[in-house]
Design a protein around this motif. Sequence first.
Motif, PDB file in Angstrom:
ATOM      1  N   ALA A 199       0.991  -0.835   0.478  1.00 48.85           N
ATOM      2  CA  ALA A 199       0.643  -0.426  -0.006  1.00 48.85           C
ATOM      3  C   ALA A 199       0.940   1.749  -0.049  1.00 48.85           C
ATOM      4  CB  ALA A 199      -1.005   0.271   1.607  1.00 48.85           C
ATOM      5  N   TRP A 200       2.105   0.945   0.856  1.00 53.90           N
ATOM      6  CA  TRP A 200       2.591   2.104   1.307  1.00 53.90           C
ATOM      7  C   TRP A 200       3.536   2.254  -0.568  1.00 53.90           C
ATOM      8  CZ3 TRP A 200       1.593   6.197   3.678  1.00 53.90           C
ATOM      9  CH2 TRP A 200       0.947   6.118   5.360  1.00 53.90           C
ATOM     10  N   SER A 201       3.728   2.119  -1.338  1.00 52.22           N
ATOM     11  CA  SER A 201       4.248   2.041  -2.620  1.00 52.22           C
ATOM     12  C   SER A 201       3.624   2.441  -3.404  1.00 52.22           C
ATOM     13  CB  SER A 201       5.077   0.199  -2.861  1.00 52.22           C
ATOM     14  OG  SER A 201       5.874  -0.487  -2.207  1.00 52.22           O
ATOM     15  N   ASN A 202       1.986   1.837  -2.988  1.00 50.29           N
ATOM     16  CA  ASN A 202       1.020   2.269  -4.048  1.00 50.29           C
ATOM     17  C   ASN A 202       1.405   4.179  -3.593  1.00 50.29           C
ATOM     18  OD1 ASN A 202       0.015  -0.434  -5.093  1.00 50.29           O
ATOM     19  ND2 ASN A 202      -1.965   0.134  -3.746  1.00 50.29           N
ATOM     20  N   PHE A 203       1.363   4.465  -2.521  1.00 53.42           N
ATOM     21  CA  PHE A 203       1.612   5.648  -2.090  1.00 53.42           C
ATOM     22  C   PHE A 203       1.970   6.493  -3.259  1.00 53.42           C
ATOM     23  CE2 PHE A 203       2.529   8.941   0.687  1.00 53.42           C
ATOM     24  CZ  PHE A 203       2.085   9.567   0.592  1.00 53.42           C
ATOM     25  N   ILE A 204       3.776   5.617  -2.677  1.00 47.02           N
ATOM     26  CA  ILE A 204       4.852   6.731  -3.246  1.00 47.02           C
ATOM     27  C   ILE A 204       4.657   7.354  -4.578  1.00 47.02           C
ATOM     28  CG2 ILE A 204       7.429   6.235  -3.973  1.00 47.02           C
ATOM     29  CD1 ILE A 204       7.544   4.656  -1.059  1.00 47.02           C
ATOM     30  N   SER A 205       3.936   5.568  -5.377  1.00 45.81           N
ATOM     31  CA  SER A 205       4.551   6.011  -6.969  1.00 45.81           C
ATOM     32  C   SER A 205       2.998   6.397  -8.102  1.00 45.81           C
ATOM     33  CB  SER A 205       4.548   3.865  -7.288  1.00 45.81           C
ATOM     34  OG  SER A 205       3.689   2.944  -7.026  1.00 45.81           O
ATOM     35  N   GLY A 206       2.081   5.917  -6.980  1.00 47.82           N
ATOM     36  CA  GLY A 206       0.686   6.224  -7.667  1.00 47.82           C
ATOM     37  C   GLY A 206       0.473   5.045  -8.527  1.00 47.82           C
TER      38      GLY A 206
END
Length: 665
Positions: free
Chosen positions: A103-110
């Motif tokens: 989820a935080w990788s989603n956050f970082i990369s959009g």
Amino acid sequence: MMQEGTKARRHVGTKGKRVARLLASCLRAFVPSCLFFMGCAGNPAPERAATGGRMLVVGMDGLDPTLLRRMMDEGRLPNFARVAAKGTFNSLGTSMPPQSPVAWSNFISGSDPGKHQIYDFVHRKPDVPDPQVIDLYLSTSDIRPVRRWYSSFVPDRVPLPGTAWQLPLEGDQLVSLRRGPSFWDDLIRAGIDTTIYRVPANYPPPPVQRPLWKRLVTPFGGAPLRCLCGMGTPDVNGGYGEFTVLREDMLDDEEFVPGGRFVRLDVRQHHASASLEGPPSPFIRPEFTKADRKRGITRAVVDVVRDPTDDVATIQIDQTRVLLRAGEWSGWVPLELRPDLKGEGFVASVGGPTRVPAMARLYLRSVHPNLELYVSPLNIDPQNPAQPISTPSDFAAEISELAGRYYTQGIPEDTKALRSDAMTEDDFLEMVRLLATERTKQYRQALAQFDRGFLFFYFGHTDQLSHIFWRDIDPGHPGRKPEQEGKYVDVIEKVYEEMDERVGEALAALHDDDLLLICSDHGFSSFRRGVNVNRWLAGEGFLAELSAEQTAENSAQHLLLPYVDWSRTRAYAVGINSIYLNLRGREKKGIVDPKDAPALLREISEKLVALRDADAGDAQVVVRTYITAQEYPGADPAIAPDLLVGYSQNYRGSWATVEGRTRRA
């Protein structure tokens, strides 16, 4: 959230053109959060340089929107309510799988895992050299050898004749495995100063090039990005953190448990000594450690002297001596880990970096009748880091100078020690209180220094406290302890009230033209029942097991998944939500023909969705499954699991599943 995830919806709010550039640059970071607050602070802006609006993002891991909304309605979270009233409050879908690094990788990369290629806490390597069949590694980062143009014809090390020492000419490098862009790339290109405290899945520190125009204007300063790494940052041993407990009342010299080890203290005349173990030294020749792996391990000696009658003891590590009472925590103790071999002092004196700086926190659990000392995982010392943990590299030390030494390990809350009876719930709560005090001090310092641009600050103990104490607010949880009934029922709500205070401090620091975003990576739910997926795969005929004798032989060779008969296995599981096919041409001993893979995945999926828990009223265990290649067309087949499991509420992959174990292995 401990249940299946859904794709997030986009929710955008803005106020005025002055924040438009900040918001547009960061927009893609908002998409995957389970919880989403946006609002403006509403304090009159003081007279200052026209730098435009600032943006503050506060990440609170595992904050559940249902519980949050209830407490807001009860009037217990006034500052969250202020933000919701002036801006937007929405519950969003989280990632699939609903795990923090994803989820935080989603956050970082959009984007989604099909772009950033993070699918779980751990991934597997399917083609490692003999005798290992597969290997496991942390999904977000890895250590890889440095390869230069001359590496093929220059040795990577020079042995020192007649000694156990060598001089390494080539080292290893830490690499981030998260692919694709980061939202701060846009900020930097736009010339916006950016400061990030501990956004998860962002280790090692990102190398960021400053725009050419800024390098020309301010060639010696004004770095556009300041970043302290968070979840994913290892301890000095390179893992998620291993504690050490020194105990007098042990029969064996050493006992290993998940996440730590117990070491027997031989107390004589109220004095005892033991060793803390660090990483292997790269300066020791491998042939000297082949027979005995511990010969090249770096160590630090702990000396403990207890009072003959009083519950107090003196602990010394290197040059630091602390006096503790039973039940008391120390501050951070700096130390050096060094190999215990002849010549170490000489090699160090001529400049060889044989010693590894670290630091630890001590907790004296007991003095009489039995001495017991908990030593935290050996953290990277921000004042003397063994490896970089920030961008620029001195940012970590700068924070330490202002606010003191602090936990640098990515997930510092030692839940493993609690689960292994190395500490009690009360001990754990005190440990988290000390951690929260550190973080709050840094948070206030960051707000005080925040005069322009973008600031992100992360709190993780909201999630870790929920992992431990959600059982106390779930009447149906099988892990509830009757003797503790009601004792910890308010722990989670208290941390939500604590976070409300942090929101209030943010509101007090911001102004009319500033933007505040509060977000979480997922919500939370009860984890009552663990599913041993490999045991299930074996029962359904997808995984074949070796005999007990063959398993023992493989275990003696330190092989992972030692019980698996790869010649007859079609699927296996590692990680929390991940299932892999034993695919021919990809897995080292693959047997599944790629043309048969779609039908096999459908068969596994149908049987998983049909799985019922007879011990829980015939409850459905899995809501649905996701064939990764269909859900994420950009998935790298060499990395991505073939199937992702979306569990029903109250269910999750078991701890044994994470490591690829069954009950027998």
